[in-house]
Design an enzyme around this catalytic site. Sequence first.
Site, mmCIF file in Angstrom:
data_model
loop_
_atom_site.group_PDB
_atom_site.id
_atom_site.type_symbol
_atom_site.label_atom_id
_atom_site.label_comp_id
_atom_site.label_asym_id
_atom_site.label_seq_id
_atom_site.Cartn_x
_atom_site.Cartn_y
_atom_site.Cartn_z
ATOM 1 N N TRP A 29 0.666 -1.297 -0.346
ATOM 2 C CA TRP A 29 -0.378 0.246 -0.070
ATOM 3 C C TRP A 29 0.851 1.138 0.093
ATOM 4 O O TRP A 29 2.017 1.725 0.466
ATOM 5 C CB TRP A 29 -0.922 0.012 1.122
ATOM 6 C CG TRP A 29 -1.774 1.385 1.609
ATOM 7 C CD1 TRP A 29 -2.511 1.644 1.143
ATOM 8 C CD2 TRP A 29 -1.689 1.885 2.211
ATOM 9 N NE1 TRP A 29 -3.150 2.935 1.153
ATOM 10 C CE2 TRP A 29 -2.368 3.640 1.973
ATOM 11 C CE3 TRP A 29 -0.457 2.876 2.352
ATOM 12 C CZ2 TRP A 29 -2.271 4.363 2.634
ATOM 13 C CZ3 TRP A 29 -0.199 3.660 4.097
ATOM 14 C CH2 TRP A 29 -1.464 5.023 3.606
ATOM 15 N N ASP A 54 -2.667 5.553 -3.052
ATOM 16 C CA ASP A 54 -3.457 6.034 -2.236
ATOM 17 C C ASP A 54 -2.020 7.581 -2.268
ATOM 18 O O ASP A 54 -2.069 8.415 -1.556
ATOM 19 C CB ASP A 54 -3.364 5.916 -1.070
ATOM 20 C CG ASP A 54 -5.035 5.162 -1.043
ATOM 21 O OD1 ASP A 54 -5.567 5.541 -1.782
ATOM 22 O OD2 ASP A 54 -5.123 4.565 -0.278
ATOM 23 N N LYS A 62 -17.140 6.458 -7.790
ATOM 24 C CA LYS A 62 -15.838 6.143 -7.474
ATOM 25 C C LYS A 62 -15.898 4.242 -5.913
ATOM 26 O O LYS A 62 -16.684 5.194 -4.721
ATOM 27 C CB LYS A 62 -14.594 7.240 -6.399
ATOM 28 C CG LYS A 62 -13.151 6.280 -5.957
ATOM 29 C CD LYS A 62 -13.279 7.430 -5.463
ATOM 30 C CE LYS A 62 -11.245 6.766 -5.667
ATOM 31 N NZ LYS A 62 -10.293 7.854 -5.640
ATOM 32 N N ASP A 82 -14.559 1.955 -3.854
ATOM 33 C CA ASP A 82 -13.239 1.212 -2.891
ATOM 34 C C ASP A 82 -13.652 -0.280 -2.607
ATOM 35 O O ASP A 82 -14.914 -0.403 -2.436
ATOM 36 C CB ASP A 82 -13.139 2.630 -2.428
ATOM 37 C CG ASP A 82 -12.024 2.902 -1.547
ATOM 38 O OD1 ASP A 82 -11.075 2.455 -2.141
ATOM 39 O OD2 ASP A 82 -11.448 3.767 -1.226
#
Length: 699
Positions: free
Chosen positions: A169, A514, A444, A446
């Site tokens: 991540w 992110d 969006k 997620d």
Amino acid sequence: MPIFVRDNCFVLETPHTHYAFGVADGELQHIHWGEKCPRLDYTVPNYREEVSQHPASEFDKREYVPFGGTNYRECALKCTFSDGCRDTVLQYDSYTLKDDTLTVICKDRHYPLTVKLIYQVQEDSDVLTRSAEIVNTGNSDITLHKAASAQLHLPSRAPYTVLNFNGSWSTEFRKAEEVLTGGSVVFESRRGLTGHCQNPSVVFSQNATEDEGDVFFAALGFSGNFKISAERNFTGLTHAVIGLQDFDFSYTLHAGESFKTPPVYMGYTKGFAAMSHEMHRFAVEHILPVRFKNEPLPVLYNSWEATEFDVNEKDQLRLAKIAASLGCELFVMDDGWFGERKDDHAGLGDWFVNREKFPNGLKPLIDGVRALGMKFGIWVEPEMVSPDSDLYRKHPDWAYHYPTRKGNELRWQLVLNFTRQDVQDYIFTCLDELLTENDISYIKWDMNRPFSETGAENLENPQELWYRHTHALYSVVDRLRAKHPDVQFEACASGGGRVDFGAMHHFDMVWTSDNTDPVDRLVIQNGYSYLYPIKCMRAWVTDMNRTSRPTSLDYRFNVSMQGSLSLGGNLLEYTDEELKTCAKYIALYKELRPLVQFGKLYRLTNGRADRISMTQYVDKNRENSVLFVCTQPTTFFADRFVTIRLKGLCPDAMYRVQSSGEEFTASGGVLMHCGFHAKFTHAFASEIYRIKKLPEAQG
């Protein structure tokens, strides 16, 4: 596109390659994958046993290797028959040929098992699509333990360099290379989604650069657990198996049922640049949803960094007015608009508007955004549920669970059991009502955690959930798209956890990471660019690391304009000068957007290794090009003077080159082979060069 069948041989021909295999002693043997041979006079090899320790199966190149017998390498298929036999013997039976698709049919010698190997070619591409369908033609159950999509055989006996895109991540798409001299290497996910750590793709190369060398590649079209295993054995042969993860997987085939594996997209090129060009174009033309595939993505503003969970009509409209004045085309409200969602501890699953935050619903906000000339988008996380939610209190059994275990609440949420039809129907109904009652143009979607406690009491065989969940996700999205065809969908999973061609077949774009720090994003975007289309790569200008590693707005825009430009900073805190800078670059990007999203990409440097990033885009007619240059934090004195050699231009044509500080003309040949000189005096410097072909009269 020709698919030839002659003398027990099958030859798939693309514009520049051949893929050939044939039948020997009733088995399918691979013959060739690579450059075209001038004639189609391929012959099928016939392997004989050498010694007892190394039978013929260790020397052959079977197209689809089943478990059993004397096969000791990674298999493509493994199953258990109703009498307990776990040995499969596949024999060639027949084939069908229809348009661009070849289906080769194999059957087990004794049991009612049929395996269809499916090969597809496109007239305009060197990319092949492969998959398999396993059919139970009998009256008793067959249990699949492994069902790969394809087995790959590489031609050279010399070692290959194996490339995958590893990370975590916030550090997705780090290139990981190793020379496979012996043994095996595995890339996989066991998390229930593609994941951030390894990508469902693999690249094999020998003596390869951007422009030269042999490059073989394959990518799986699936958004769940996957496994890619590659082996180089004692004979020097390199094999690979790519497909669904077989860890904790099984699938029960009842009488008459079939199982279809996800597609693998594979090809051979000279150099990495050609691989990227092939896959980028193939994805746009043949993988992406049809509705928006040829339309450039809009410039997006997302309000998350400005407001986080504290959303309301007044503050969102304040941001929207600024975003619209800058030239943004789509305003997206992120998390916090639904249920009792004040932070990330509650509310997931309650997909109804929070009336405390929006007393009159979303319509006044959406109407306000529309009046500003922008479309409206919204964030959802449909596969998750908060234990602190009305949905979970009413249906605790709707989450994957074991009655005797306490669920692991990663980010204070659990995973909904999407293999249940009632869960799928609930999510579809909630989002359908949201889209029907509101003028929303963008979703969006997620997913912020992997699976755990994978109990699924509704399934006869709970080990099917890994496969069924992903297809249920696709089904819900496809149902929504069919009813709301003008809504765009973005696949997000805490960043790049769902960047794969399976997601791209159902979603219009992906969230790459992110991490929006521009220096890190140069590395992330570089790795992404090898196989995945730039059109789908959302790239945000944000305020991340504004104090810890500050970079100018010019630098941040330079990085994000190399993908589908988006904004995510807190515009309420921007100065007038910063807002002018944003407007300037958004206007420029709109001019460059067709070139960036649909042009050919050239990686002129090796990113951090060269301490400077140079990425060029060229349109299909080679008339327009743009070059983005970004220096790295470790730019040294000796790197100040750079010779820039462009690619993809017409050698004999004249071009005008413009940047912020200079303008000159030169031939394409000079620009590509001799280059031009530039000077960068400090770290975090950036420049955009626009290259335009001059009319012939001026040449």
